[in-house]
Design a protein around this motif. Structure first.
Motif, PDB file in Angstrom:
ATOM      1  N   VAL A 168      -6.342   2.781   9.931  1.00 39.78           N
ATOM      2  CA  VAL A 168      -5.084   3.171  10.582  1.00 39.78           C
ATOM      3  C   VAL A 168      -3.889   2.668   9.779  1.00 39.78           C
ATOM      4  CG1 VAL A 168      -3.649   2.758  12.630  1.00 39.78           C
ATOM      5  CG2 VAL A 168      -6.022   3.450  12.900  1.00 39.78           C
ATOM      6  N   ILE A 169      -3.936   1.432   9.315  1.00 44.31           N
ATOM      7  CA  ILE A 169      -2.852   0.894   8.491  1.00 44.31           C
ATOM      8  C   ILE A 169      -2.749   1.667   7.182  1.00 44.31           C
ATOM      9  CG2 ILE A 169      -2.077  -1.145   7.203  1.00 44.31           C
ATOM     10  CD1 ILE A 169      -1.629  -1.289  10.230  1.00 44.31           C
ATOM     11  N   ALA A 170      -3.879   2.044   6.594  1.00 41.76           N
ATOM     12  CA  ALA A 170      -3.855   2.831   5.352  1.00 41.76           C
ATOM     13  C   ALA A 170      -3.191   4.186   5.582  1.00 41.76           C
ATOM     14  CB  ALA A 170      -5.272   3.012   4.810  1.00 41.76           C
ATOM     15  N   VAL A 171      -3.514   4.846   6.679  1.00 43.81           N
ATOM     16  CA  VAL A 171      -2.915   6.149   6.975  1.00 43.81           C
ATOM     17  C   VAL A 171      -1.425   5.999   7.265  1.00 43.81           C
ATOM     18  CG1 VAL A 171      -2.910   8.067   8.629  1.00 43.81           C
ATOM     19  CG2 VAL A 171      -5.067   7.223   7.706  1.00 43.81           C
TER      20      VAL A 171
ATOM     21  N   ALA B 197       0.827  -1.206   0.000  1.00 44.82           N
ATOM     22  CA  ALA B 197       0.000   0.000   0.000  1.00 44.82           C
ATOM     23  C   ALA B 197       0.864   1.259   0.000  1.00 44.82           C
ATOM     24  CB  ALA B 197      -0.936  -0.002   1.209  1.00 44.82           C
ATOM     25  N   ALA B 198       1.990   1.227   0.694  1.00 43.84           N
ATOM     26  CA  ALA B 198       2.887   2.384   0.708  1.00 43.84           C
ATOM     27  C   ALA B 198       3.485   2.615  -0.676  1.00 43.84           C
ATOM     28  CB  ALA B 198       3.992   2.183   1.746  1.00 43.84           C
TER      29      ALA B 198
ATOM     30  N   LEU C 135      -7.049  -5.894   0.491  1.00 44.45           N
ATOM     31  CA  LEU C 135      -7.803  -5.254  -0.574  1.00 44.45           C
ATOM     32  C   LEU C 135      -8.352  -3.902  -0.123  1.00 44.45           C
ATOM     33  CD1 LEU C 135      -8.912  -5.732  -3.452  1.00 44.45           C
ATOM     34  CD2 LEU C 135     -10.919  -6.746  -2.386  1.00 44.45           C
ATOM     35  N   MET C 136      -8.918  -3.867   1.063  1.00 44.28           N
ATOM     36  CA  MET C 136      -9.487  -2.619   1.583  1.00 44.28           C
ATOM     37  C   MET C 136      -8.397  -1.578   1.837  1.00 44.28           C
ATOM     38  SD  MET C 136     -12.784  -2.954   1.749  1.00 44.28           S
ATOM     39  CE  MET C 136     -13.335  -1.755   2.927  1.00 44.28           C
ATOM     40  N   VAL C 137      -7.260  -2.004   2.344  1.00 51.48           N
ATOM     41  CA  VAL C 137      -6.175  -1.056   2.621  1.00 51.48           C
ATOM     42  C   VAL C 137      -5.634  -0.475   1.319  1.00 51.48           C
ATOM     43  CG1 VAL C 137      -3.817  -0.862   3.529  1.00 51.48           C
ATOM     44  CG2 VAL C 137      -5.561  -2.007   4.861  1.00 51.48           C
ATOM     45  N   LEU C 138      -5.485  -1.293   0.290  1.00 51.67           N
ATOM     46  CA  LEU C 138      -5.019  -0.773  -1.002  1.00 51.67           C
ATOM     47  C   LEU C 138      -5.971   0.274  -1.564  1.00 51.67           C
ATOM     48  CD1 LEU C 138      -3.673  -3.978  -2.779  1.00 51.67           C
ATOM     49  CD2 LEU C 138      -2.348  -1.965  -2.152  1.00 51.67           C
ATOM     50  N   VAL C 139      -7.249  -0.008  -1.526  1.00 55.24           N
ATOM     51  CA  VAL C 139      -8.234   0.952  -2.043  1.00 55.24           C
ATOM     52  C   VAL C 139      -8.229   2.221  -1.196  1.00 55.24           C
ATOM     53  CG1 VAL C 139     -10.700   1.326  -2.422  1.00 55.24           C
ATOM     54  CG2 VAL C 139      -9.652  -0.835  -3.110  1.00 55.24           C
TER      55      VAL C 139
END
Length: 183
Positions: free
Chosen positions: A155-158, A33-34, A72-76
């Protein structure tokens, strides 16, 4: 880590390989994701869409076989938040949008991850019974698990977006230093 960021930014294929490899490694989806966030921050959504599509492939496979749609949710989420950060240049808007994504994710979790959430509820009930604690209603535990997973994903996405922004800032500083060194 900055070496990885430099390698990823050389070609789109490198970014796709990075997102796919880290998407397949268990518990390394945050790094995928990063990488996606870095591509969107540096080159825009047009370059990020193919990277997202290829990155969603291993995440989709894991969702089908394991029932866990977290990657999948974190990537989006990172794609959306990176686009927002690129266009507004405001972390306030990004964090506000992240809160909104957590609410949306709370609504989607029972549809996407019902089996995993039911397993978590059964595990929590079993632990509470073994500890001799009064076991709350199954629906209450399920709703708390849904909220916890939704908040965890955002939180992981941020955090992944923070890392992508750090990589972006490092490459900008490196480019300015190289420009000053040449002149």
């Amino acid at each position: 880590m900055s070496g990885l960021a430099n390698w990823v930014m050389k070609k789109r294929l490198n970014a796709i390989i990075g997102v796919m490899v880290f998407g397949l490694i268990p518990m390394m989806f945050w790094l995928a994701a990063a990488i996606l966030g870095l591509v969107v921050l540096r080159k825009g959504v047009k370059e990020g869409i193919p990277v997202l599509a290829w990155g969603c492939l291993p995440a989709f496979v894991l969702w089908i076989y394991q029932g866990d749609a977290t990657a999948l949710m974190v990537l989006v989420d990172v794609m959306l938040l990176a686009y927002l950060l690129r266009s507004t240049m405001s972390w306030s808007w990004v964090l506000l949008a992240g809160s909104f994504l957590a609410v949306v994710s709370t609504l989607l979790q029972p549809l996407l991850m019902a089996d995993v959430l039911n397993l978590a509820v059964a595990l929590v009930q079993k632990v509470l019974v073994s500890e001799g604690v009064e076991v709350p209603d199954k629906d209450m535990i399920f709703n708390q698990a849904v909220m916890a997973v939704s908040i965890f994903q955002v939180v992981i996405a941020v955090i992944s977006l923070f890392l992508a922004r750090k990589w972006q800032a490092g490459s900008i500083i490196l480019a300015v230093y190289a420009q000053n060194f040449i002149n």
